[in-house]
Scaffold this motif. Structure first.
Motif, PDB file in Angstrom:
ATOM      1  N   GLY A  70      56.555   8.237  -9.558  1.00 18.36           N
ATOM      2  CA  GLY A  70      57.254   9.134 -10.465  1.00 18.36           C
ATOM      3  C   GLY A  70      58.123   8.351 -11.415  1.00 18.36           C
ATOM      4  N   ILE A  71      59.172   9.013 -11.882  1.00 20.98           N
ATOM      5  CA  ILE A  71      60.086   8.390 -12.828  1.00 20.98           C
ATOM      6  C   ILE A  71      61.506   8.814 -12.512  1.00 20.98           C
ATOM      7  N   GLY A  72      62.436   7.913 -12.739  1.00 20.10           N
ATOM      8  CA  GLY A  72      63.851   8.207 -12.592  1.00 20.10           C
ATOM      9  C   GLY A  72      64.571   7.951 -13.904  1.00 20.10           C
ATOM     10  N   ILE A  73      65.515   8.799 -14.230  1.00 16.79           N
ATOM     11  CA  ILE A  73      66.295   8.657 -15.459  1.00 16.79           C
ATOM     12  C   ILE A  73      67.774   8.791 -15.107  1.00 16.79           C
ATOM     13  N   GLU A  74      68.539   7.773 -15.387  1.00 18.48           N
ATOM     14  CA  GLU A  74      69.977   7.793 -15.127  1.00 18.48           C
ATOM     15  C   GLU A  74      70.743   8.153 -16.401  1.00 18.48           C
ATOM     16  N   ASN A  75      71.854   8.828 -16.217  1.00 20.20           N
ATOM     17  CA  ASN A  75      72.752   9.210 -17.310  1.00 20.20           C
ATOM     18  C   ASN A  75      72.067  10.123 -18.320  1.00 20.20           C
ATOM     19  N   ILE A  76      71.207  10.998 -17.850  1.00 22.90           N
ATOM     20  CA  ILE A  76      70.555  11.940 -18.748  1.00 22.90           C
ATOM     21  C   ILE A  76      71.448  13.168 -18.907  1.00 22.90           C
ATOM     22  N   GLY A  77      71.864  13.420 -20.113  1.00 21.12           N
ATOM     23  CA  GLY A  77      72.742  14.564 -20.375  1.00 21.12           C
ATOM     24  C   GLY A  77      74.212  14.219 -20.290  1.00 21.12           C
ATOM     25  N   TRP A  78      74.614  13.452 -19.262  1.00 18.60           N
ATOM     26  CA  TRP A  78      76.018  13.053 -19.113  1.00 18.60           C
ATOM     27  C   TRP A  78      76.073  11.791 -18.247  1.00 18.60           C
ATOM     28  N   PRO A  79      77.141  11.002 -18.375  1.00 16.88           N
ATOM     29  CA  PRO A  79      77.261   9.766 -17.604  1.00 16.88           C
ATOM     30  C   PRO A  79      77.274  10.027 -16.102  1.00 16.88           C
ATOM     31  N   GLY A  80      76.543   9.224 -15.350  1.00 16.36           N
ATOM     32  CA  GLY A  80      76.533   9.334 -13.898  1.00 16.36           C
ATOM     33  C   GLY A  80      75.417  10.175 -13.331  1.00 16.36           C
ATOM     34  N   SER A  81      74.735  10.961 -14.156  1.00 17.83           N
ATOM     35  CA  SER A  81      73.661  11.811 -13.644  1.00 17.83           C
ATOM     36  C   SER A  81      72.427  10.974 -13.317  1.00 17.83           C
ATOM     37  N   ASP A  82      71.595  11.496 -12.432  1.00 18.58           N
ATOM     38  CA  ASP A  82      70.375  10.786 -12.044  1.00 18.58           C
ATOM     39  C   ASP A  82      69.289  11.816 -11.744  1.00 18.58           C
ATOM     40  N   LEU A  83      68.254  11.827 -12.577  1.00 23.32           N
ATOM     41  CA  LEU A  83      67.140  12.759 -12.444  1.00 23.32           C
ATOM     42  C   LEU A  83      65.904  12.009 -11.977  1.00 23.32           C
ATOM     43  N   VAL A  84      65.197  12.575 -10.993  1.00 22.42           N
ATOM     44  CA  VAL A  84      63.983  11.960 -10.469  1.00 22.42           C
ATOM     45  C   VAL A  84      62.903  13.012 -10.337  1.00 22.42           C
ATOM     46  N   VAL A  85      61.693  12.657 -10.730  1.00 21.29           N
ATOM     47  CA  VAL A  85      60.516  13.493 -10.521  1.00 21.29           C
ATOM     48  C   VAL A  85      59.454  12.642  -9.836  1.00 21.29           C
ATOM     49  N   ASP A  86      58.960  13.097  -8.689  1.00 22.49           N
ATOM     50  CA  ASP A  86      57.975  12.352  -7.901  1.00 22.49           C
ATOM     51  C   ASP A  86      56.782  13.226  -7.580  1.00 22.49           C
ATOM     52  N   VAL A  87      55.612  12.597  -7.454  1.00 23.79           N
ATOM     53  CA  VAL A  87      54.411  13.293  -6.990  1.00 23.79           C
ATOM     54  C   VAL A  87      53.703  12.424  -5.965  1.00 23.79           C
ATOM     55  N   ARG A  88      52.986  13.077  -5.059  1.00 27.29           N
ATOM     56  CA  ARG A  88      52.126  12.384  -4.094  1.00 27.29           C
ATOM     57  C   ARG A  88      50.740  13.008  -4.139  1.00 27.29           C
ATOM     58  N   LEU A  89      49.755  12.170  -4.371  1.00 25.03           N
ATOM     59  CA  LEU A  89      48.362  12.594  -4.398  1.00 25.03           C
ATOM     60  C   LEU A  89      47.639  11.835  -3.298  1.00 25.03           C
ATOM     61  N   VAL A  90      47.442  12.496  -2.167  1.00 21.64           N
ATOM     62  CA  VAL A  90      46.849  11.881  -0.990  1.00 21.64           C
ATOM     63  C   VAL A  90      45.630  12.714  -0.607  1.00 21.64           C
ATOM     64  N   GLN A  91      44.717  12.114   0.153  1.00 27.52           N
ATOM     65  CA  GLN A  91      43.476  12.788   0.503  1.00 27.52           C
ATOM     66  C   GLN A  91      43.690  14.179   1.085  1.00 27.52           C
ATOM     67  N   SER A  92      44.662  14.308   1.964  1.00 28.32           N
ATOM     68  CA  SER A  92      44.893  15.596   2.622  1.00 28.32           C
ATOM     69  C   SER A  92      46.271  16.166   2.333  1.00 28.32           C
ATOM     70  N   LEU A  93      46.886  15.726   1.242  1.00 26.92           N
ATOM     71  CA  LEU A  93      48.228  16.198   0.915  1.00 26.92           C
ATOM     72  C   LEU A  93      48.458  16.128  -0.585  1.00 26.92           C
ATOM     73  N   LEU A  94      48.972  17.202  -1.142  1.00 31.02           N
ATOM     74  CA  LEU A  94      49.464  17.229  -2.508  1.00 31.02           C
ATOM     75  C   LEU A  94      50.925  17.656  -2.456  1.00 31.02           C
ATOM     76  N   ALA A  95      51.800  16.880  -3.098  1.00 32.29           N
ATOM     77  CA  ALA A  95      53.225  17.195  -3.025  1.00 32.29           C
ATOM     78  C   ALA A  95      53.918  16.788  -4.315  1.00 32.29           C
ATOM     79  N   ALA A  96      54.972  17.498  -4.640  1.00 36.95           N
ATOM     80  CA  ALA A  96      55.803  17.178  -5.796  1.00 36.95           C
ATOM     81  C   ALA A  96      57.258  17.434  -5.436  1.00 36.95           C
ATOM     82  N   ARG A  97      58.140  16.623  -6.006  1.00 38.32           N
ATOM     83  CA  ARG A  97      59.562  16.776  -5.710  1.00 38.32           C
ATOM     84  C   ARG A  97      60.373  16.375  -6.929  1.00 38.32           C
ATOM     85  N   THR A  98      61.432  17.110  -7.197  1.00 38.56           N
ATOM     86  CA  THR A  98      62.373  16.740  -8.235  1.00 38.56           C
ATOM     87  C   THR A  98      63.779  16.937  -7.710  1.00 38.56           C
TER      88      THR A  98
END
Length: 426
Positions: A70-98
Motif C-alpha cells: 500500500g501507501i502511507g502519507i504523513e502530514n496530509i491535511g495537517w502536521p502530524g497526521s498519518d494516512l495508510v491504505v493497504d491491500v492484500r491479494l492472496v490465493q484464498s484471501l482478499l483484504a483491504a485496510r485504511t
C-alpha cells in the motif's frame, strides 16, 4: 548450519524494514525512543510519501501465496497526521485496510485514530473451541468480515508511564459455513459446543458494536529494541449486537512483558497474555448460550508468536513465556545479528477458572484430567534479527514457531502494543 539457515530464511520471508511494512505500526519510523518513561515530544517532519509492503502476505501455509502492500502519507491535511491504505491479494484471501492517525500515537499527548477494514476468505481455519482440539479436526469456512473503529489516545501524565485509549468498533461478519471442497472433515468431528459456535453463525449477517477502554504503561528504555523495563496493559470491552440475536458480550484482557538486561545486548524477557469472555452481563447468566466462533479470542501468533494462526480458540485464553535475545554477530559496529529463543505455555479454555491446571501435555490434543482440567500446551520459537546498532532498532526479524499444529512462520514480536492500528482482540 542447516537449521540456522532455515530460521534465517524464515526471517527474510517474514520481515522487511520496520518503517515500511504493513505489519508494523505508524510511529515506528525514525523517532528514537526516550528514556523511561518517555517524555512526549512535538517534532513535525514535512509531507512524506512511503511505499509499504506486507512480508507476511508473500506466503501463508493456509491461504497460499500472494502480495500485500500500500501507501502511507504523513502530514496530509495537517502536521502530524498519518494516512495508510493497504491491500492484500492472496490465493484464498482478499483484504483491504485504511487508517488515519491524527498525530503520532507514540509522540503526542493526545491523538485520534480512525480505521476501517474488510476481508473475504474461503479458508478461515477452524479447529473447534476449548482446550482439547486436534490438528486433524481442521475445517475451512467461508467468512466475510468488516469493521470500522474510532479511538482516542491520551497520556495524562505527559509521558508513557500511563496512557488511556477509549474507543468504539463497529463489526460486520458473515459466515458462509463449511467449504466442503477444501475440507477433509465436517462439523461431525467436533464436540457439541464447537459445532454450535459455527452453526449459530452460519448464514446470518451479524452486526454489532464493541465499546471499551484500554489502560497501559510503557516503561521500556527503547520502544523498538528494549533491553530493560516493563510494558503492560489491561482492557475491558462490551459487545452489543444490532441484529435480532440480542447477543451481548463482556471481555477482559491483559498483557504484560518485562525485560531484564544481562550483558551488552543480551536480554531476558518474560511475557504473558490473558483474555476472558462472558456472554450476557458477565454475571454468569447465559453462559451456556453459543457464541459465534469469530467473536472469541484466539491464542495464536498475533498475541504469542510461536502459536499457529487460528489454532486455539475459546472463551478464555491464557499463556506465558520466557525467552532470551542475544547478540551473535556485529558487522563493523553498525549492524548486528541477534538470536532469539523463547518458550511458551498456554491454552484456550471454555472456562479457565474451572479447567486450568499447571500440568503440561506434549500431545496434539491437550490432555484432560479426571477432574476435567486441561493441561497446558507448549510452544517454542527460534528467531533471528538484524539490528541497526547506532539507532538501536530492529531492521529485519522473523521467527520460526513450533507448537500445537506444527511449524509457524511469524514476525519477530515480543510485546503487542495497544497503539498499533490493529486491535489485539475484536
Amino acid at each position: 548450519m542447516t537449521f540456522l539457515a532455515a530460521v534465517l530464511a524464515a526471517a527474510l520471508v517474514q520481515a522487511s524494514p520496520a518503517a515500511d511494512t504493513t505489519d508494523t505500526p505508524a510511529g515506528a519510523v525514525d523517532a528514537q525512543d526516550e528514556a523511561t518513561p518517555a517524555v512526549l515530544g512535538d517534532e513535525r517532519p514535512g509531507l512524506k510519501f512511503r511505499p509499504r509492503i506486507a512480508p507476511s502476505a508473500l506466503y501463508n501455509n493456509n491461504r497460499g501465496f500472494g502480495f500485500g502492500g500500500g501507501i502511507g502519507i504523513e502530514n496530509i491535511g495537517w502536521p502530524g497526521s498519518d494516512l495508510v491504505v493497504d491491500v492484500r491479494l492472496v490465493q484464498s484471501l482478499l483484504a483491504a485496510r485504511t487508517r488515519l492517525y491524527t498525530d503520532d500515537p507514540f509522540d503526542s499527548r493526545l491523538y485520534g485514530l480512525t480505521s476501517a477494514s474488510a476481508s473475504t476468505t474461503d479458508r478461515r481455519r477452524y479447529f473447534g473451541l476449548g482446550p482439547n482440539t486436534l490438528t486433524d479436526s481442521e475445517i475451512n469456512l467461508f467468512h466475510d468480515a468488516a469493521q470500522a473503529e474510532v479511538r482516542l489516545g491520551a497520556y495524562p501524565l505527559g509521558n508513557t508511564a500511563l496512557y488511556l485509549q477509549p474507543g468504539v468498533r463497529f463489526l460486520y461478519d458473515y459466515s458462509g459455513g463449511l467449504n466442503e471442497a477444501d475440507s477433509e472433515n465436517t462439523l461431525a468431528v467436533f464436540d457439541e459446543r464447537s459445532r454450535e459456535a459455527v452453526e449459530v453463525a452460519e448464514g446470518i449477517k451479524r452486526y454489532g458494536a464493541s465499546v471499551g477502554v484500554e489502560i497501559a504503561t510503557d516503561l521500556r528504555d527503547w520502544r523498538s529494541y528494549p533491553t530493560r523495563g516493563f510494558f503492560g496493559m489491561v482492557e475491558h470491552r462490551r459487545f452489543i449486537a444490532f441484529d435480532e440475536t440480542d447477543l451481548t458480550l463482556a471481555r477482559y484482557s491483559g498483557t504484560a512483558t518485562g525485560y531484564v538486561p544481562v550483558r551488552g545486548r543480551t536480554t531476558v524477557f518474560f511475557t504473558g497474555v490473558a483474555s476472558f469472555t462472558r456472554s450476557g452481563d458477565g454475571d454468569g447468566d447465559g453462559q451456556d448460550d453459543p457464541i459465534p466462533f469469530y467473536y472469541l479470542p484466539t491464542l495464536d501468533d498475533r498475541v504469542a508468536a510461536p502459536f499457529r494462526q487460528e489454532r486455539l480458540s475459546g472463551r478464555d485464553i491464557l499463556a506465558g513465556g520466557v525467552g532470551i535475545r542475544a547478540a551473535m554477530v556485529d558487522i563493523l559496529g553498525v549492524y548486528g545479528i541477534d538470536g532469539l529463543a523463547t518458550v511458551y505455555l498456554g491454552n484456550a479454555y471454555d472456562n479457565v477458572f474451572e479447567q486450568f491446571t499447571p500440568k503440561i501435555s506434549f500431545e496434539d490434543g491437550s490432555e484432560i484430567g479426571e477432574d476435567g482440567r486441561a493441561f497446558l500446551r507448549p510452544a517454542m520459537g527460534l528467531g533471528l534479527g538484524i539490528v541497526n546498532l547506532k539507532r538501536e532498532r530492529l531492521v529485519i526479524g522473523g521467527l520460526l514457531g513450533i507448537g500445537p499444529g506444527g511449524v509457524n512462520l511469524a514476525t519477530l514480536r515480543i510485546a503487542y502494543d495497544l497503539r498499533h492500528a490493529r486491535p489485539l482482540f475484536r
